[in-house]
Enzyme design. Structure first.
Site, PDB file in Angstrom:
ATOM      1  N   ASP A 220      39.373  -7.711 -57.007  1.00 25.23           N
ATOM      2  CA  ASP A 220      39.253  -7.600 -55.555  1.00 25.23           C
ATOM      3  C   ASP A 220      40.434  -6.793 -55.034  1.00 25.23           C
ATOM      4  OD1 ASP A 220      39.784  -8.551 -52.656  1.00 25.23           O
ATOM      5  OD2 ASP A 220      37.819  -9.415 -53.079  1.00 25.23           O
TER       6      ASP A 220
ATOM      7  N   HIS B 286      34.959 -13.578 -50.566  1.00 30.81           N
ATOM      8  CA  HIS B 286      35.365 -12.702 -51.662  1.00 30.81           C
ATOM      9  C   HIS B 286      34.817 -13.193 -53.001  1.00 30.81           C
ATOM     10  CE1 HIS B 286      38.314 -10.212 -49.410  1.00 30.81           C
ATOM     11  NE2 HIS B 286      38.296 -11.265 -48.621  1.00 30.81           N
TER      12      HIS B 286
ATOM     13  N   GLU C 273      37.919  -6.894 -40.460  1.00 32.44           N
ATOM     14  CA  GLU C 273      37.282  -5.588 -40.267  1.00 32.44           C
ATOM     15  C   GLU C 273      35.972  -5.694 -39.493  1.00 32.44           C
ATOM     16  OE1 GLU C 273      34.906  -7.310 -43.504  1.00 32.44           O
ATOM     17  OE2 GLU C 273      36.997  -7.429 -42.887  1.00 32.44           O
ATOM     18  N   GLN C 274      35.724  -6.834 -38.848  1.00 32.75           N
ATOM     19  CA  GLN C 274      34.419  -7.078 -38.237  1.00 32.75           C
ATOM     20  C   GLN C 274      34.129  -6.183 -37.036  1.00 32.75           C
ATOM     21  OE1 GLN C 274      34.585 -11.315 -37.593  1.00 32.75           O
ATOM     22  NE2 GLN C 274      34.744 -11.721 -39.789  1.00 32.75           N
TER      23      GLN C 274
ATOM     24  N   TRP D  98      30.672  -9.027 -43.694  1.00 36.25           N
ATOM     25  CA  TRP D  98      29.763  -8.162 -44.450  1.00 36.25           C
ATOM     26  C   TRP D  98      28.758  -8.946 -45.279  1.00 36.25           C
ATOM     27  CZ3 TRP D  98      27.901  -3.816 -43.475  1.00 36.25           C
ATOM     28  CH2 TRP D  98      27.262  -3.037 -44.441  1.00 36.25           C
ATOM     29  N   ASN D  99      29.148 -10.076 -45.857  1.00 37.65           N
ATOM     30  CA  ASN D  99      28.176 -10.889 -46.592  1.00 37.65           C
ATOM     31  C   ASN D  99      27.035 -11.320 -45.683  1.00 37.65           C
ATOM     32  OD1 ASN D  99      29.497 -10.812 -49.067  1.00 37.65           O
ATOM     33  ND2 ASN D  99      30.670 -12.652 -48.663  1.00 37.65           N
TER      34      ASN D  99
END
Length: 451
Positions: free
Chosen positions: A93, A15, A367-368, A346-347
């Site tokens: 965030d 984050h 959320e992967q 996501w990164n």
């Protein structure tokens, strides 16, 4: 006089880094008009602290303010206002959503930042509709998941765990309603990477069903969306002394022949799964660089204790195993790396896309699993792994086949995902260039702040 923008990331490297990268981009391209301040939850871990130190040295125009647990955000913002003027915008965030109560009290324009895929944001904004339809018996949960605007059909297994629990789901639905009241939502993605989700967000179809079933209120309005990615680290702050020797080892490998396996800061496997990965890699015959973290059953085990007997000796000519950490951006940008087995954070996905590295998708948490569906079915930059049970166990034979397939750039699905990811890399560069989609979105955003 410059306008002040305050950024407030959630804890955790996944984050903090994308929020800081947003601050870097704003400070670099709008330094004449913006003063960027970043509120950091304390204390960051050593890896994140090295990154922040490197950014601070390279971009002195950014001010980092370390928040102690005892400091109240209201007092911090009041101090900032007394020292200069009211911030033009406060970017938080989504996990820090409670901070919006403070910024709204001070009448500061408030934006949510998602270091996630546009698909995840589309799901998030659609949760009140799912809640409304299932609660009132209009449709079943499974049916609703198959028609979320901008997303491919989903199953419950693709959902983040909190969205499978009724109480947690309601909390996320309420958070979504709060986000809709904000001045805008900023997403770390770009138009061509997730075009369907991008259009669903821009057109507001993620909230339109709720709007049709309720009277028009701030809770049902369509928020402004700004897709500004890919904002990824350039590797600054990663170890320069190559303690593990992995970068020196990569220098000796042929171009695009190494598959890199790394599963994020929290990606841990059972000891049996680690051994299964080792067998799959050995049987694949491919060159590999593998980051191994301690299993969740025990810590502080040596590689010899974790891996099958003789594995390191048998694979030493074509493989390297490092414990706990490797400089991921530097690895992915290395010429010898031709594939990436990833947890679908996501990164990591954006880093792989930015450097043109095709992927095998092995989601572990959060959320992967949703990211995997999008990576495989929409973006088409990854191959999926088949799991044998609900705990996500993957057999050696499955990993062996997928790694071989990924690294075969001459035919089949390996050739296709490599072609797709290289196209996405070009699109990523274009998005952040002058006149690109993300650059335009960022300029529009700054224009709003400086009105």
């Amino acid at each position: 006089m410059k306008g002040t923008i305050v950024l407030y990331p959630a804890m955790g490297r996944g984050h903090i880094v994308p929020m800081v990268e947003l601050g870097k981009f704003l400070s670099t391209h709008h330094h004449a008009t913006l003063s960027v301040k970043i509120l950091l939850p304390s204390p960051p871990n050593s890896t994140t602290l090295r990154y922040i130190t490197a950014v601070s040295a390279a971009t002195p125009s950014i001010t980092f303010l370390h928040l102690s647990p005892s400091q109240h955000l209201l007092r911090v913002l009041q101090t900032l206002i007394s020292q200069s003027s009211k911030p033009k915008a406060f970017i938080l965030d989504f996990f820090n959503h409670s901070a919006a109560d403070v910024t709204q009290t001070l009448n500061i324009p408030t934006y949510y930042y998602f270091p996630n895929a546009a698909s995840c944001v589309a799901l998030m904004l659609y949760t009140p509709t799912i809640h409304h339809n299932t609660k009132n018996g209009n449709s079943s949960y499974n049916d609703t998941l198959r028609r979320i605007p901008g997303l491919p059909p989903l199953s419950p297994e693709d959902m983040p765990a909190p969205l499978l629990d009724r109480r947690s789901f309601e909390s996320f639905a309420n958070m979504s309603i709060q986000m809709r009241k904000s001045d805008g939502i900023i997403v770390n993605t770009f138009e061509k990477l997730e075009n369907k989700a991008f259009l669903a967000l821009k057109n507001g179809t993620c909230v339109s069903e709720t709007s049709r079933s309720h009277s028009s209120t701030p809770e049902t309005r369509k928020p402004r969306i700004f897709c500004v990615g890919p904002l990824v680290s350039n590797g600054g702050g990663e170890h320069d002394n190559d303690d593990s020797g992995c970068m020196s080892w990569l220098d000796l490998q042929p171009s695009r022949t190494v598959v890199f396996l790394s599963f994020g800061s929290y990606g841990r496997f059972s000891k049996s799964q680690i051994r299964e990965i080792a067998l799959g890699l050995e049987r694949s015959g491919q060159r590999f660089l593998w980051v191994v973290r301690d299993p969740y059953e025990r810590s502080e085990l040596s590689l010899e204790e974790l891996l099958p007997k003789g594995f390191l000796e048998r694979t030493k000519e074509r493989g390297m195993v490092v414990k706990n950490w490797a400089p991921q951006v530097k690895v992915l940008s290395h010429d010898s790396v031709g594939g990436f087995v990833t947890h679908c954070g996501w990164n990591s996905v954006l880093e792989a896309v930015s450097w043109g590295v095709p992927m095998v998708a092995w989601p572990l948490y959060a959320e992967q699993r949703l990211n995997r569906v999008v990576m495989v079915e929409e973006m088409k930059v990854a191959l999926p792994l088949k799991e044998v049970d609900e705990d996500g166990f993957v057999r050696a034979s499955e990993l062996e086949e997928r790694v071989r397939e990924l690294m075969d750039s001459e035919r089949g699905r390996g050739k296709e995902v490599r072609k797709r990811v290289l196209g996405a890399t070009n699109d990523a560069v274009a998005a952040l260039s002058d006149g690109g989609s993300s650059r335009i979105e960022l300029n529009d955003l700054v224009g709003l702040w400086m009105q």
